[in-house]
Design a protein around this motif. Structure first.
Motif, PDB file in Angstrom:
ATOM      1  N   ARG A  89       0.817  -1.218   0.000  1.00  0.00           N
ATOM      2  CA  ARG A  89       0.000   0.000   0.000  1.00  0.00           C
ATOM      3  C   ARG A  89       0.850   1.268   0.000  1.00  0.00           C
ATOM      4  O   ARG A  89       0.326   2.371  -0.062  1.00  0.00           O
ATOM      5  N   GLY A  90       2.172   1.112   0.110  1.00  0.00           N
ATOM      6  CA  GLY A  90       3.055   2.269   0.087  1.00  0.00           C
ATOM      7  C   GLY A  90       3.087   3.040   1.387  1.00  0.00           C
ATOM      8  O   GLY A  90       3.380   4.223   1.396  1.00  0.00           O
ATOM      9  N   ASN A  91       2.806   2.360   2.509  1.00  0.00           N
ATOM     10  CA  ASN A  91       2.771   3.031   3.807  1.00  0.00           C
ATOM     11  C   ASN A  91       4.094   2.957   4.557  1.00  0.00           C
ATOM     12  O   ASN A  91       4.141   3.218   5.741  1.00  0.00           O
ATOM     13  N   THR A  92       5.171   2.614   3.878  1.00  0.00           N
ATOM     14  CA  THR A  92       6.444   2.444   4.571  1.00  0.00           C
ATOM     15  C   THR A  92       7.271   3.716   4.589  1.00  0.00           C
ATOM     16  O   THR A  92       8.297   3.779   5.239  1.00  0.00           O
ATOM     17  N   LEU A  99       5.199  12.350  -6.356  1.00  0.00           N
ATOM     18  CA  LEU A  99       5.866  11.446  -7.288  1.00  0.00           C
ATOM     19  C   LEU A  99       6.951  10.617  -6.606  1.00  0.00           C
ATOM     20  O   LEU A  99       7.140   9.447  -6.912  1.00  0.00           O
ATOM     21  N   GLY A 100       7.658  11.217  -5.646  1.00  0.00           N
ATOM     22  CA  GLY A 100       8.700  10.476  -4.922  1.00  0.00           C
ATOM     23  C   GLY A 100       8.144   9.249  -4.229  1.00  0.00           C
ATOM     24  O   GLY A 100       8.725   8.166  -4.274  1.00  0.00           O
ATOM     25  N   LYS A 101       6.994   9.404  -3.591  1.00  0.00           N
ATOM     26  CA  LYS A 101       6.353   8.276  -2.898  1.00  0.00           C
ATOM     27  C   LYS A 101       5.889   7.227  -3.910  1.00  0.00           C
ATOM     28  O   LYS A 101       5.981   6.028  -3.661  1.00  0.00           O
ATOM     29  N   LYS A 102       5.413   7.690  -5.058  1.00  0.00           N
ATOM     30  CA  LYS A 102       4.950   6.774  -6.101  1.00  0.00           C
ATOM     31  C   LYS A 102       6.132   5.969  -6.677  1.00  0.00           C
ATOM     32  O   LYS A 102       6.009   4.779  -6.959  1.00  0.00           O
ATOM     33  N   ILE A 103       7.282   6.618  -6.823  1.00  0.00           N
ATOM     34  CA  ILE A 103       8.485   5.930  -7.309  1.00  0.00           C
ATOM     35  C   ILE A 103       8.901   4.862  -6.301  1.00  0.00           C
ATOM     36  O   ILE A 103       9.191   3.721  -6.668  1.00  0.00           O
ATOM     37  N   TRP A 104       8.927   5.222  -5.012  1.00  0.00           N
ATOM     38  CA  TRP A 104       9.299   4.251  -3.980  1.00  0.00           C
ATOM     39  C   TRP A 104       8.315   3.086  -3.947  1.00  0.00           C
ATOM     40  O   TRP A 104       8.713   1.932  -3.833  1.00  0.00           O
ATOM     41  N   GLN A 105       7.009   3.382  -4.053  1.00  0.00           N
ATOM     42  CA  GLN A 105       6.010   2.316  -4.070  1.00  0.00           C
ATOM     43  C   GLN A 105       6.262   1.377  -5.254  1.00  0.00           C
ATOM     44  O   GLN A 105       6.168   0.156  -5.112  1.00  0.00           O
ATOM     45  N   GLU A 144      14.074   0.243 -15.389  1.00  0.00           N
ATOM     46  CA  GLU A 144      13.476   0.129 -16.726  1.00  0.00           C
ATOM     47  C   GLU A 144      12.014   0.539 -16.725  1.00  0.00           C
ATOM     48  O   GLU A 144      11.585   1.364 -17.530  1.00  0.00           O
ATOM     49  N   TRP A 145      11.240  -0.052 -15.819  1.00  0.00           N
ATOM     50  CA  TRP A 145       9.799   0.188 -15.822  1.00  0.00           C
ATOM     51  C   TRP A 145       9.454   1.619 -15.430  1.00  0.00           C
ATOM     52  O   TRP A 145       8.595   2.244 -16.039  1.00  0.00           O
ATOM     53  N   ILE A 146      10.145   2.157 -14.429  1.00  0.00           N
ATOM     54  CA  ILE A 146       9.842   3.514 -13.978  1.00  0.00           C
ATOM     55  C   ILE A 146      10.317   4.545 -14.999  1.00  0.00           C
ATOM     56  O   ILE A 146       9.570   5.460 -15.362  1.00  0.00           O
ATOM     57  N   SER A 147      11.541   4.414 -15.474  1.00  0.00           N
ATOM     58  CA  SER A 147      12.072   5.423 -16.400  1.00  0.00           C
ATOM     59  C   SER A 147      11.310   5.440 -17.727  1.00  0.00           C
ATOM     60  O   SER A 147      11.161   6.498 -18.334  1.00  0.00           O
ATOM     61  N   LEU A 148      10.806   4.304 -18.166  1.00  0.00           N
ATOM     62  CA  LEU A 148      10.015   4.269 -19.398  1.00  0.00           C
ATOM     63  C   LEU A 148       8.671   4.968 -19.240  1.00  0.00           C
ATOM     64  O   LEU A 148       8.112   5.476 -20.209  1.00  0.00           O
ATOM     65  N   ARG A 149       8.158   5.010 -18.035  1.00  0.00           N
ATOM     66  CA  ARG A 149       6.818   5.551 -17.806  1.00  0.00           C
ATOM     67  C   ARG A 149       6.806   6.983 -17.276  1.00  0.00           C
ATOM     68  O   ARG A 149       5.770   7.627 -17.279  1.00  0.00           O
ATOM     69  N   LEU A 168      13.203  10.445  -4.157  1.00  0.00           N
ATOM     70  CA  LEU A 168      12.144  10.588  -3.149  1.00  0.00           C
ATOM     71  C   LEU A 168      11.713  12.043  -3.019  1.00  0.00           C
ATOM     72  O   LEU A 168      10.600  12.325  -2.589  1.00  0.00           O
ATOM     73  N   ARG A 169      12.596  12.943  -3.395  1.00  0.00           N
ATOM     74  CA  ARG A 169      12.296  14.370  -3.246  1.00  0.00           C
ATOM     75  C   ARG A 169      11.621  14.969  -4.470  1.00  0.00           C
ATOM     76  O   ARG A 169      11.344  16.168  -4.493  1.00  0.00           O
ATOM     77  N   ILE A 170      11.350  14.163  -5.477  1.00  0.00           N
ATOM     78  CA  ILE A 170      10.648  14.662  -6.669  1.00  0.00           C
ATOM     79  C   ILE A 170       9.191  14.874  -6.299  1.00  0.00           C
ATOM     80  O   ILE A 170       8.552  14.000  -5.727  1.00  0.00           O
TER      81      ILE A 170
END
Length: 171
Positions: A89-92, A99-105, A144-149, A168-170
């Motif tokens: 769930r990205g609660n860590t 966007l930083g949280k979305k990248i970490w998730q 690969e997956w994140i940078s492509l999207r 994380l700071r984005i």
């Protein structure tokens, strides 16, 4: 239960996360509950406990070692008392947002997915778990997956490998 979305990963990871949270992955415990006759319901990776979704994705010593490497790579210290639900769930990461949280998730989802993939390689192909290979695969696949999207932000491979916490700071 709401469907979690993250457009930085392929749809198959969203399906994997949904199935994990709904307890719909075919672990040995889940198969046993359905009356399928099995020789054992012990974890095929570590043989230390019964194989549940939570054990396989978080508490198995192999999974835990991989999570520890990923957290260390991101400069987040050590993993402690995380649940599968918190991870997926990205609660860590309470201190990050946007966007930083979305990248970490996305990185967490890739890690969980690759743990499951390695579990399946052990069960069906009798391949041994290699923590270094698994960690390198988390780094590569998540990049690969994140940078492509990511459309408006560019991720550099060397900064991804050496200090991904800058992402994380984005916002």
């Amino acid at each position: 239960m709401e469907t979690l979305r993250n457009n930085l990963v392929p749809k198959k990871l969203e399906v994997f996360v949904w199935r994990s949270l709904k307890r719909r992955l075919p672990t040995l415990t889940e198969l046993d509950k359905k009356g399928i006759d099995l020789n054992s319901i012990r974890c095929p990776l570590c043989d230390d406990d019964i194989e549940s979704i939570e054990h396989t994705l978080v508490f198995c010593k192999h999974a835990f070692d991989l999570w520890s490497k990923v957290y260390s790579w991101w400069g987040l210290g050590h993993v402690s008392n995380l649940s599968m639900s918190e991870i997926l769930r990205g609660n860590t990461l309470a201190s990050s947002s946007g966007l930083g949280k979305k990248i970490w998730q996305a990185v967490e989802w890739v890690c969980a997915y690759l743990i499951w993939k390695n579990r399946n390689n052990k069960v069906f192909r009798e391949k041994c778990w290699n923590i270094s290979v698994a960690f390198n695969e988390v780094q590569l696949k998540s990049f690969e997956w994140i940078s492509l999207r990511l459309k408006k932000k560019k991720i550099e491979w060397l900064s991804w490998l050496n200090d991904p916490s800058v992402y994380l700071r984005i916002s």
